[in-house]
Design a protein around this motif. Sequence first.
Motif, PDB file in Angstrom:
ATOM      1  N   ALA A   1      -7.767   3.718  -8.890  1.00 45.94           N
ATOM      2  CA  ALA A   1      -8.540   3.884  -7.664  1.00 45.94           C
ATOM      3  C   ALA A   1      -9.305   5.200  -7.689  1.00 45.94           C
TER       4      ALA A   1
ATOM      5  N   ASN B   1     -12.613   4.455  -5.243  1.00 46.30           N
ATOM      6  CA  ASN B   1     -12.196   3.544  -4.179  1.00 46.30           C
ATOM      7  C   ASN B   1     -10.791   3.920  -3.718  1.00 46.30           C
TER       8      ASN B   1
ATOM      9  N   VAL C   1      -7.118   4.040  -2.703  1.00 46.31           N
ATOM     10  CA  VAL C   1      -6.169   3.044  -3.181  1.00 46.31           C
ATOM     11  C   VAL C   1      -5.742   2.074  -2.077  1.00 46.31           C
TER      12      VAL C   1
ATOM     13  N   ASP D   1      -6.961  -1.422  -2.277  1.00 43.43           N
ATOM     14  CA  ASP D   1      -6.326  -2.339  -3.225  1.00 43.43           C
ATOM     15  C   ASP D   1      -5.036  -2.858  -2.592  1.00 43.43           C
TER      16      ASP D   1
END
Lengths: 272, 252
Positions: A219, A224, A226, A229
């Motif tokens: 990530a 992005n 985490v 996710d």
Amino acid sequence: MARVIVMTSGKGGVGKTTSTAAIGTGLAMREKKTVVVDFDVGLRNLDLIMGCERRVVYDFVNVVNGEAKLGQALIRDKRFDDLYVLAASQTRDKDALTKEGVVRVIDQLREQFDYIICDSPAGIEKGAQLAMYCADEAIIVTNPEVSSVRDSDRILGLLGSKTQRAEKDEEPVKQHLLLTRYDAGRVARGEMLKVDDILEILSIPLLGIIPENEAVLRASNTGNPVILDQESTAGKAYADAVSRLLGEQLEHRFPAEPRPRGFFARLFGGAA
Amino acid sequence: MVMVLRLVDPARADFGQQLAAKVAQAPDFYRDAPVVLDLETLARWPAPPNVDFQALAGAIAEAGLACVGVQNGTPHLTQAAKRAGLAAFPSARPANRPNAAAETDGTAVAAPAPRAAAPAQPPPPAPAPAREAPPAVVQKVVKGKTRLVTEPVRSGQQIYARDGDLIVMGTVNAGGEVLADGNVHIYGALRGKAIAGASGDREARLFCQRFDPELVSIAGLFRIADQIEADLIGQRVGIRIVDDTLVIDRLS
């Protein structure tokens, strides 16, 4: 009422910036207007983890020093309308911040946002003290190992004396413990401290336990947070922590009891 | 509690600075502490000098202490001190003290030049090596109010109960330090340092519910973690001085 939350630890490398990005994003996903502020002047990383490093024009230091308006420095996240980033300067150092300037900018942010998450630099010096100065709440990021726990203990002491609330003799800064990089297997083998032992030493309420998870590095590298996710254990654990921050009562799902490792897992040494 | 300041050279210009530096090491410990000037060294000069006691008292006050009197002076020196409004105290030094020649003040900087003044050692907040019993006057501990601490004492925090007892309801964590001139009671775990009788009261005691300290000390006698028997760790203990030794008793 805006809540100013400092993400702090004393020790470096425990996951303050990762947690700031994840929890800030998580709050925005829950439609809370949120800004994440990078106090780590000179070693700015938050913009990388948030994936907006190419859009930094003005930074926090510029605003504190009156060289730019707040609106010019706030970077809106591309994924969530309620999420903003205030990046640190990479070319300056911590001395570029002044207490008066920080207080002024945070007060301005209070008018616009529900949550202001301050990502503290490591250490206990000026940078860390400025990051905690305006805080209403603190999330203490701790790894299950002795040096991290001791540094967190030190930071908790500073929160009781070096913050605006302490100076004005107001209600003390509300404290939350966020255990990161928790590896149930290593705890079971006695290589890491147990949750109960850490809670006994620090004696503050537990906000969440984030398991050691390869998704975190992935990530960070892709910019992005985490928490996006939601397949990963770390992402789920951060989502739980955000819910608790918003007042929900949730059981701590992680760490799962270390599962007896199967033959193949032992053979290939894969993560349980 | 009275501290003794040994005057070695009254003419040194940096007297105030030296003293201020000493006070800055433990401001809490020294704040407004009464000080007696010991003139023994000057009295042994072939021709005891004229001393401006008023200026000295002023410099001491500036450093945040209070000069109340002198001891061990010649009649001439003592008279001069009295004229400056200071009291003359009888000698506090028993004749048979082993370390009577105490210019080798352990805590002061070992400067080659003669020192203007070295505050006679109060047992410091973080005791260094085991040391002689403090001068008799220091042992007159005035019992003050008990100090109560309800929060955990965290790494880097130091809590000092001046003149009285200290009660800590939570734990004292590693890197934390609690001190009292009187007794210390800890109702949680002791993982940091605890010092009772910090200004020399050898009657002071130390109690804790879970014993796992970095250091414990009473009146300058101390033990570090390595010198503590393993079977005492984690126990409820009481600590006191018996015959010049620190005795750690398990409380049943």
